[in-house]
Scaffold this motif. Structure first.
Motif, PDB file in Angstrom:
ATOM      1  N   PRO A  48       0.816  -1.213   0.000  1.00 38.79           N
ATOM      2  CA  PRO A  48       0.000   0.000   0.000  1.00 38.79           C
ATOM      3  C   PRO A  48       0.854   1.269   0.000  1.00 38.79           C
ATOM      4  CG  PRO A  48      -0.053  -1.048   2.156  1.00 38.79           C
ATOM      5  CD  PRO A  48       0.705  -1.958   1.242  1.00 38.79           C
ATOM      6  N   VAL A  49       0.339   2.295  -0.618  1.00 38.68           N
ATOM      7  CA  VAL A  49       1.004   3.591  -0.650  1.00 38.68           C
ATOM      8  C   VAL A  49       0.693   4.306   0.667  1.00 38.68           C
ATOM      9  CG1 VAL A  49       1.120   5.822  -1.825  1.00 38.68           C
ATOM     10  CG2 VAL A  49       0.833   3.722  -3.156  1.00 38.68           C
ATOM     11  N   PRO A  50       1.716   4.775   1.379  1.00 42.04           N
ATOM     12  CA  PRO A  50       1.458   5.455   2.648  1.00 42.04           C
ATOM     13  C   PRO A  50       0.732   6.784   2.430  1.00 42.04           C
ATOM     14  CG  PRO A  50       3.824   5.029   2.354  1.00 42.04           C
ATOM     15  CD  PRO A  50       3.136   4.655   1.095  1.00 42.04           C
ATOM     16  N   GLY A  51      -0.011   7.158   3.431  1.00 44.06           N
ATOM     17  CA  GLY A  51      -0.646   8.465   3.457  1.00 44.06           C
ATOM     18  C   GLY A  51      -0.143   9.211   4.681  1.00 44.06           C
ATOM     19  N   ILE A  52      -0.681  10.395   4.915  1.00 45.93           N
ATOM     20  CA  ILE A  52      -0.330  11.134   6.121  1.00 45.93           C
ATOM     21  C   ILE A  52      -1.585  11.666   6.789  1.00 45.93           C
ATOM     22  CG2 ILE A  52       2.011  11.772   5.400  1.00 45.93           C
ATOM     23  CD1 ILE A  52       0.939  14.552   4.738  1.00 45.93           C
ATOM     24  N   GLU A  53      -1.488  11.821   8.106  1.00 48.07           N
ATOM     25  CA  GLU A  53      -2.606  12.304   8.915  1.00 48.07           C
ATOM     26  C   GLU A  53      -2.058  13.358   9.890  1.00 48.07           C
ATOM     27  OE1 GLU A  53      -4.487  10.025  12.603  1.00 48.07           O
ATOM     28  OE2 GLU A  53      -5.066   9.126  10.682  1.00 48.07           O
ATOM     29  N   PHE A  54      -2.647  14.544   9.905  1.00 47.98           N
ATOM     30  CA  PHE A  54      -2.174  15.630  10.769  1.00 47.98           C
ATOM     31  C   PHE A  54      -2.280  15.215  12.236  1.00 47.98           C
ATOM     32  CE2 PHE A  54      -3.236  19.426  13.332  1.00 47.98           C
ATOM     33  CZ  PHE A  54      -2.032  20.108  13.202  1.00 47.98           C
ATOM     34  N   VAL A  55      -1.197  15.479  13.026  1.00 51.65           N
ATOM     35  CA  VAL A  55      -1.175  15.138  14.440  1.00 51.65           C
ATOM     36  C   VAL A  55      -1.178  16.401  15.299  1.00 51.65           C
ATOM     37  CG1 VAL A  55       0.103  13.963  16.275  1.00 51.65           C
ATOM     38  CG2 VAL A  55       0.007  12.960  13.991  1.00 51.65           C
ATOM     39  N   TYR A  56      -0.242  17.315  15.062  1.00 50.47           N
ATOM     40  CA  TYR A  56      -0.219  18.563  15.824  1.00 50.47           C
ATOM     41  C   TYR A  56       0.671  19.597  15.155  1.00 50.47           C
ATOM     42  CZ  TYR A  56       4.343  17.254  17.875  1.00 50.47           C
ATOM     43  OH  TYR A  56       5.661  16.897  18.059  1.00 50.47           O
ATOM     44  N   GLU A  57       0.487  20.837  15.597  1.00 52.33           N
ATOM     45  CA  GLU A  57       1.386  21.934  15.227  1.00 52.33           C
ATOM     46  C   GLU A  57       2.009  22.459  16.507  1.00 52.33           C
ATOM     47  OE1 GLU A  57       0.507  25.160  12.241  1.00 52.33           O
ATOM     48  OE2 GLU A  57       0.541  26.369  14.082  1.00 52.33           O
ATOM     49  N   ALA A  58       3.328  22.657  16.473  1.00 51.78           N
ATOM     50  CA  ALA A  58       4.054  23.187  17.632  1.00 51.78           C
ATOM     51  C   ALA A  58       4.720  24.495  17.258  1.00 51.78           C
ATOM     52  CB  ALA A  58       5.106  22.189  18.101  1.00 51.78           C
ATOM     53  N   ILE A  59       4.715  25.429  18.185  1.00 48.55           N
ATOM     54  CA  ILE A  59       5.529  26.636  18.095  1.00 48.55           C
ATOM     55  C   ILE A  59       6.600  26.457  19.161  1.00 48.55           C
ATOM     56  CG2 ILE A  59       5.615  29.141  18.274  1.00 48.55           C
ATOM     57  CD1 ILE A  59       3.881  28.106  15.924  1.00 48.55           C
ATOM     58  N   VAL A  60       7.837  26.271  18.715  1.00 46.93           N
ATOM     59  CA  VAL A  60       8.950  26.014  19.615  1.00 46.93           C
ATOM     60  C   VAL A  60       9.784  27.291  19.729  1.00 46.93           C
ATOM     61  CG1 VAL A  60      10.976  24.579  20.039  1.00 46.93           C
ATOM     62  CG2 VAL A  60       8.943  23.579  18.962  1.00 46.93           C
ATOM     63  N   LEU A  61       9.936  27.782  20.975  1.00 44.93           N
ATOM     64  CA  LEU A  61      10.692  29.011  21.227  1.00 44.93           C
ATOM     65  C   LEU A  61      12.167  28.687  21.401  1.00 44.93           C
ATOM     66  CD1 LEU A  61       8.211  30.648  23.772  1.00 44.93           C
ATOM     67  CD2 LEU A  61       8.273  30.868  21.271  1.00 44.93           C
ATOM     68  N   LEU A  62      13.014  29.551  20.840  1.00 44.56           N
ATOM     69  CA  LEU A  62      14.451  29.308  20.807  1.00 44.56           C
ATOM     70  C   LEU A  62      15.226  30.487  21.365  1.00 44.56           C
ATOM     71  CD1 LEU A  62      14.466  28.166  17.067  1.00 44.56           C
ATOM     72  CD2 LEU A  62      14.389  26.660  19.058  1.00 44.56           C
ATOM     73  N   GLU A  63      16.391  30.200  21.914  1.00 46.20           N
ATOM     74  CA  GLU A  63      17.346  31.263  22.240  1.00 46.20           C
ATOM     75  C   GLU A  63      18.186  31.507  20.996  1.00 46.20           C
ATOM     76  OE1 GLU A  63      19.780  30.520  25.653  1.00 46.20           O
ATOM     77  OE2 GLU A  63      18.133  30.902  27.034  1.00 46.20           O
ATOM     78  N   GLY A  83      11.046  26.661  25.325  1.00 46.23           N
ATOM     79  CA  GLY A  83       9.624  26.514  25.622  1.00 46.23           C
ATOM     80  C   GLY A  83       8.798  26.454  24.357  1.00 46.23           C
ATOM     81  N   GLY A  84       7.499  26.658  24.534  1.00 45.54           N
ATOM     82  CA  GLY A  84       6.578  26.655  23.402  1.00 45.54           C
ATOM     83  C   GLY A  84       5.307  25.914  23.744  1.00 45.54           C
ATOM     84  N   GLU A  85       4.502  25.701  22.719  1.00 47.12           N
ATOM     85  CA  GLU A  85       3.241  24.980  22.893  1.00 47.12           C
ATOM     86  C   GLU A  85       2.951  24.167  21.646  1.00 47.12           C
ATOM     87  OE1 GLU A  85       2.587  28.852  21.048  1.00 47.12           O
ATOM     88  OE2 GLU A  85       3.107  28.597  23.141  1.00 47.12           O
ATOM     89  N   PHE A  86       2.066  23.166  21.800  1.00 47.54           N
ATOM     90  CA  PHE A  86       1.657  22.343  20.666  1.00 47.54           C
ATOM     91  C   PHE A  86       0.191  21.974  20.839  1.00 47.54           C
ATOM     92  CE2 PHE A  86       3.030  19.404  23.891  1.00 47.54           C
ATOM     93  CZ  PHE A  86       2.178  18.322  23.780  1.00 47.54           C
ATOM     94  N   ALA A  87      -0.490  21.769  19.721  1.00 43.23           N
ATOM     95  CA  ALA A  87      -1.905  21.395  19.768  1.00 43.23           C
ATOM     96  C   ALA A  87      -2.288  20.683  18.480  1.00 43.23           C
ATOM     97  CB  ALA A  87      -2.782  22.617  19.965  1.00 43.23           C
ATOM     98  N   GLY A  88      -3.155  19.693  18.639  1.00 49.21           N
ATOM     99  CA  GLY A  88      -3.702  18.951  17.515  1.00 49.21           C
ATOM    100  C   GLY A  88      -5.031  18.357  17.924  1.00 49.21           C
ATOM    101  N   PRO A  89      -5.664  17.588  17.048  1.00 49.65           N
ATOM    102  CA  PRO A  89      -6.988  17.023  17.352  1.00 49.65           C
ATOM    103  C   PRO A  89      -7.008  16.119  18.586  1.00 49.65           C
ATOM    104  CG  PRO A  89      -6.440  16.709  15.029  1.00 49.65           C
ATOM    105  CD  PRO A  89      -5.218  17.261  15.694  1.00 49.65           C
ATOM    106  N   ASP A  90      -5.907  15.374  18.838  1.00 49.23           N
ATOM    107  CA  ASP A  90      -5.904  14.397  19.926  1.00 49.23           C
ATOM    108  C   ASP A  90      -4.828  14.639  20.974  1.00 49.23           C
ATOM    109  OD1 ASP A  90      -8.033  12.905  18.765  1.00 49.23           O
ATOM    110  OD2 ASP A  90      -6.601  11.974  17.396  1.00 49.23           O
ATOM    111  N   MET A 118      11.687  17.788  25.466  1.00 45.65           N
ATOM    112  CA  MET A 118      10.531  17.162  26.108  1.00 45.65           C
ATOM    113  C   MET A 118       9.283  18.012  25.891  1.00 45.65           C
ATOM    114  SD  MET A 118      11.665  14.389  27.674  1.00 45.65           S
ATOM    115  CE  MET A 118      10.476  13.938  28.912  1.00 45.65           C
ATOM    116  N   MET A 119       8.159  17.324  25.744  1.00 41.77           N
ATOM    117  CA  MET A 119       6.856  17.982  25.707  1.00 41.77           C
ATOM    118  C   MET A 119       6.045  17.445  26.882  1.00 41.77           C
ATOM    119  SD  MET A 119       5.853  17.993  21.616  1.00 41.77           S
ATOM    120  CE  MET A 119       5.049  16.407  21.706  1.00 41.77           C
ATOM    121  N   GLN A 120       5.141  18.279  27.397  1.00 46.75           N
ATOM    122  CA  GLN A 120       4.228  17.844  28.454  1.00 46.75           C
ATOM    123  C   GLN A 120       2.808  18.084  27.978  1.00 46.75           C
ATOM    124  OE1 GLN A 120       4.523  19.850  32.257  1.00 46.75           O
ATOM    125  NE2 GLN A 120       3.753  18.020  33.297  1.00 46.75           N
TER     126      GLN A 120
END
Length: 189
Positions: A48-63, A83-90, A118-120
């Motif tokens: 089978p040909v692989p597909g993709i499914e959206f999991v999350y978007e993260a904004i990662v803060l950097l020095e 630091g930063g944050e991430f969010a997706g459907p699940d 690490m993410m929490q």
């Protein structure tokens, strides 16, 4: 020994039967763990040909980047993740400070990124992320920024992160005044 005699030789026949039986045992074990639903009990067929499914978007803060210097492999940079944050459907949560992005600017002007952090999640689960990828201008003049994040999630509601392959896109975050990167993660289905 000729090809025909290989197939009729009792030792070779036994070896082939053992290998086939072992493969069927593994497939049988995988099938039996999928449940009693007949539609889920057969192993996949074909290629089978692989597909993709959206999991999350993260904004990662950097020095700011700290140059390490020239190495035999290219120019090395060190970028702290603060630091930063991430969010997706699940899944949703924050990126914890203390991670690092080690960048290697190669002679071909592509940058290899190796981020380890690490993410929490909002429910308190700690998830280790190792994200490796490449960023640069492709030979056709198009910007290319892709990664392959790897997760280590504890047993519980986020264990599914340990059970799949993921790909990501990387990009700037122009709406933020501080250095940051936008990472969009997709599960390969």
């Amino acid at each position: 020994m000729t090809r025909a005699s290989k197939h009729t030789d009792p030792k070779n026949r036994q070896r082939r039967q053992l290998l086939a039986t072992g493969g069927l045992a593994v497939a049988s074990t995988l099938v039996s763990t999928r449940g009693a639903d007949a539609s889920q009990s057969a192993p996949p067929t074909g290629n089978p040909v692989p597909g993709i499914e959206f999991v999350y978007e993260a904004i990662v803060l950097l020095e700011a980047s700290t140059p390490v210097g020239e190495t035999p492999f290219g120019r090395r940079n060190r970028i702290p993740i603060i630091g930063g944050e991430f969010a997706g459907p699940d899944i949703k949560g924050k990126v914890l400070p203390g991670g690092m992005d080690w960048q290697l600017i190669r002679p071909d002007r592509f940058t290899v990124i190796e981020a380890d952090y690490m993410m929490q999640t909002d429910d308190g689960a700690l998830i280790h992320v190792y994200n490796k990828g490449v960023v640069g201008m492709a030979s056709g003049g198009e910007f290319y920024a892709r990664s392959a994040p790897w997760f280590e999630a504890p047993n519980g509601p986020h264990v599914w992160l340990n059970q799949a392959v993921f790909v990501g896109t990387l990009g700037p975050v122009p709406e933020r005044p501080e250095p940051a990167v936008r990472i969009r993660v997709f599960k390969v289905t």
